[in-house]
Scaffold this motif. Structure first.
Motif, short mmCIF file in Angstrom:
data_model
loop_
_atom_site.label_atom_id
_atom_site.label_comp_id
_atom_site.label_asym_id
_atom_site.label_seq_id
_atom_site.Cartn_x
_atom_site.Cartn_y
_atom_site.Cartn_z
N VAL A 148 7.54 3.04 -17.49
CA VAL A 148 6.77 3.88 -16.58
C VAL A 148 5.50 3.15 -16.13
CG1 VAL A 148 7.65 6.07 -17.48
CG2 VAL A 148 5.64 5.00 -18.54
N TYR A 149 4.94 3.63 -15.03
CA TYR A 149 3.78 2.95 -14.44
C TYR A 149 2.65 3.95 -14.18
CZ TYR A 149 6.86 -1.02 -13.62
OH TYR A 149 7.72 -2.08 -13.79
N THR A 150 1.43 3.44 -14.35
CA THR A 150 0.22 4.22 -14.09
C THR A 150 -0.66 3.46 -13.09
OG1 THR A 150 0.23 5.15 -16.33
CG2 THR A 150 -1.85 5.24 -15.11
N PRO A 151 -1.12 4.12 -12.03
CA PRO A 151 -2.01 3.44 -11.08
C PRO A 151 -3.40 3.24 -11.68
CG PRO A 151 -1.78 5.74 -10.48
CD PRO A 151 -0.81 5.50 -11.61
N LYS A 152 -3.99 2.09 -11.44
CA LYS A 152 -5.35 1.82 -11.90
C LYS A 152 -6.36 2.29 -10.86
CE LYS A 152 -4.40 -2.22 -14.85
NZ LYS A 152 -4.77 -3.62 -15.10
N GLU A 153 -7.63 2.27 -11.24
CA GLU A 153 -8.68 2.70 -10.32
C GLU A 153 -8.68 1.85 -9.06
OE1 GLU A 153 -11.40 5.36 -9.16
OE2 GLU A 153 -10.44 5.37 -11.15
N SER A 154 -8.35 0.56 -9.20
CA SER A 154 -8.32 -0.33 -8.03
C SER A 154 -7.25 0.11 -7.03
CB SER A 154 -8.06 -1.77 -8.48
OG SER A 154 -6.85 -1.87 -9.22
N GLU A 158 1.66 -4.90 -10.56
CA GLU A 158 1.04 -5.00 -11.89
C GLU A 158 0.43 -6.38 -12.07
OE1 GLU A 158 2.00 -3.98 -16.54
OE2 GLU A 158 3.68 -4.52 -15.23
N GLU A 159 1.13 -7.40 -11.62
CA GLU A 159 0.61 -8.76 -11.72
C GLU A 159 -0.68 -8.93 -10.90
OE1 GLU A 159 3.85 -11.11 -10.40
OE2 GLU A 159 4.98 -10.95 -12.28
N LEU A 160 -0.78 -8.16 -9.83
CA LEU A 160 -1.97 -8.21 -8.98
C LEU A 160 -3.10 -7.35 -9.53
CD1 LEU A 160 -0.26 -8.03 -5.46
CD2 LEU A 160 -1.40 -10.01 -6.48
N GLY A 161 -2.82 -6.57 -10.58
CA GLY A 161 -3.86 -5.79 -11.24
C GLY A 161 -4.06 -4.37 -10.73
N TYR A 162 -3.07 -3.83 -9.99
CA TYR A 162 -3.24 -2.49 -9.42
C TYR A 162 -2.54 -1.40 -10.22
CZ TYR A 162 -5.16 -4.83 -5.34
OH TYR A 162 -5.94 -5.58 -4.51
N VAL A 163 -1.57 -1.76 -11.04
CA VAL A 163 -0.86 -0.76 -11.86
C VAL A 163 -0.70 -1.29 -13.28
CG1 VAL A 163 0.41 0.10 -9.84
CG2 VAL A 163 1.47 -1.59 -11.33
N GLN A 164 -0.41 -0.38 -14.19
CA GLN A 164 -0.19 -0.75 -15.59
C GLN A 164 1.12 -0.14 -16.05
OE1 GLN A 164 -3.50 0.06 -18.19
NE2 GLN A 164 -2.18 0.35 -19.97
N SER A 165 1.94 -0.92 -16.74
CA SER A 165 3.23 -0.42 -17.21
C SER A 165 3.19 -0.20 -18.73
CB SER A 165 4.35 -1.40 -16.86
OG SER A 165 4.21 -2.60 -17.60
N ILE A 192 0.84 -1.20 0.00
CA ILE A 192 0.00 0.00 0.00
C ILE A 192 0.87 1.25 0.00
CG2 ILE A 192 -1.68 1.34 1.33
CD1 ILE A 192 -2.86 -1.32 2.29
N ASP A 193 2.00 1.21 0.72
CA ASP A 193 2.93 2.34 0.72
C ASP A 193 3.44 2.62 -0.69
OD1 ASP A 193 2.69 2.72 3.43
OD2 ASP A 193 4.50 1.60 3.95
N PHE A 194 3.71 1.56 -1.45
CA PHE A 194 4.17 1.73 -2.83
C PHE A 194 3.07 2.34 -3.69
CE2 PHE A 194 7.84 -0.82 -1.87
CZ PHE A 194 8.77 -0.47 -2.84
N LEU A 195 1.85 1.88 -3.51
CA LEU A 195 0.74 2.44 -4.28
C LEU A 195 0.55 3.92 -3.93
CD1 LEU A 195 -1.92 -0.42 -4.18
CD2 LEU A 195 -0.48 0.27 -6.11
#
Length: 219
Positions: free
Chosen positions: A72-78, A49-56, A8-11
């Motif tokens: 680069v990475y983008t956070p998803k709505e989740s 990303e594998e867990l579905g929370y970010v997109q690279s 969660i800290d990373f997110l």
């Protein structure tokens, strides 16, 4: 499976950088913001990303020589959902703890103690709540007439205005009742308070004001 506090800290770090820059975030920037190695950041973001929370994605930086691509990475709505839920739970826990401190008149709590916590815990809303609690406990040491005068001087409306008015009033009384050297320490803390309150979102300002209103019931 619930995410660990570490994930969660990373997110939170990723979302903060993404919202600030309005652009996908390089994993090195996440590493720098958290004070960790770039490889640790890369591994954790890959797992998220594998867990579905970010997109690279690979981004071509035109300012770089040879137009080399970067990851680069983008956070998803989740990711936002998880962080918001975690932040709400954390805030409710902190708020109840501080209200109990005020009810019990526990003057062992101080802003100094909070500042000495690890840097990652020093979030604007939490710091402001600790600072307010310290000053609320301070005015409880004054006579009843003075306390009532302070409370009646505060118009509980607007955004951060009532909180800032309260801070100014309490500092004035603090200077009257303490040595100049002690007042200097208070000013230093208020300067930090001003810095952090400017970083609060509209929602956080509302949460802080609601905490302030509720805490006044126990003064």
């Amino acid at each position: 499976m619930p995410l660990t506090r570490r994930k969660i800290d990373f997110l939170e770090a990723l979302i903060e950088l993404y919202d600030k820059n309005k652009a996908p975030v390089h994993y090195v920037d996440v590493a720098n913001s958290m004070g960790i190695s770039k490889w640790t950041a890369y591994d954790m973001l890959t797992e998220l990303e594998e867990l579905g929370y970010v997109q690279s994605e690979y981004y071509i930086d035109e300012d770089k020589s040879l137009g080399r691509s970067i990851l680069v990475y983008t956070p998803k709505e989740s990711a936002y959902d998880v962080v918001n839920k975690s932040s709400t739970h954390e805030w409710n826990t902190v708020k109840e703890m501080l209200l109990n401190v005020i009810k019990k008149n526990d003057n062992t709590i101080s802003v100094d103690d909070f500042i000495n916590e690890k840097k990652t815990a020093l979030k604007p809303l939490k710091f402001c709540a600790y600072a307010l609690t310290t000053l609320l406990l301070q005015i409880k040491t004054l006579d009843v007439a003075t306390v009532e005068s302070i409370k009646n001087s505060i118009n509980i409306t607007g955004s951060e205005a009532p909180v800032m008015l309260f801070i100014g009033i309490v500092i004035g009384f603090y200077i009257d009742y303490h040595l100049v050297s002690e007042s200097r320490k208070v000013f230093d803390k208020v300067n930090i308070f001003h810095k952090y309150i400017k970083e609060l979102s509209s929602n956080d300002k509302t949460l802080l004001n609601n905490f302030f209103k509720e805490s006044l019931l126990y003064i």
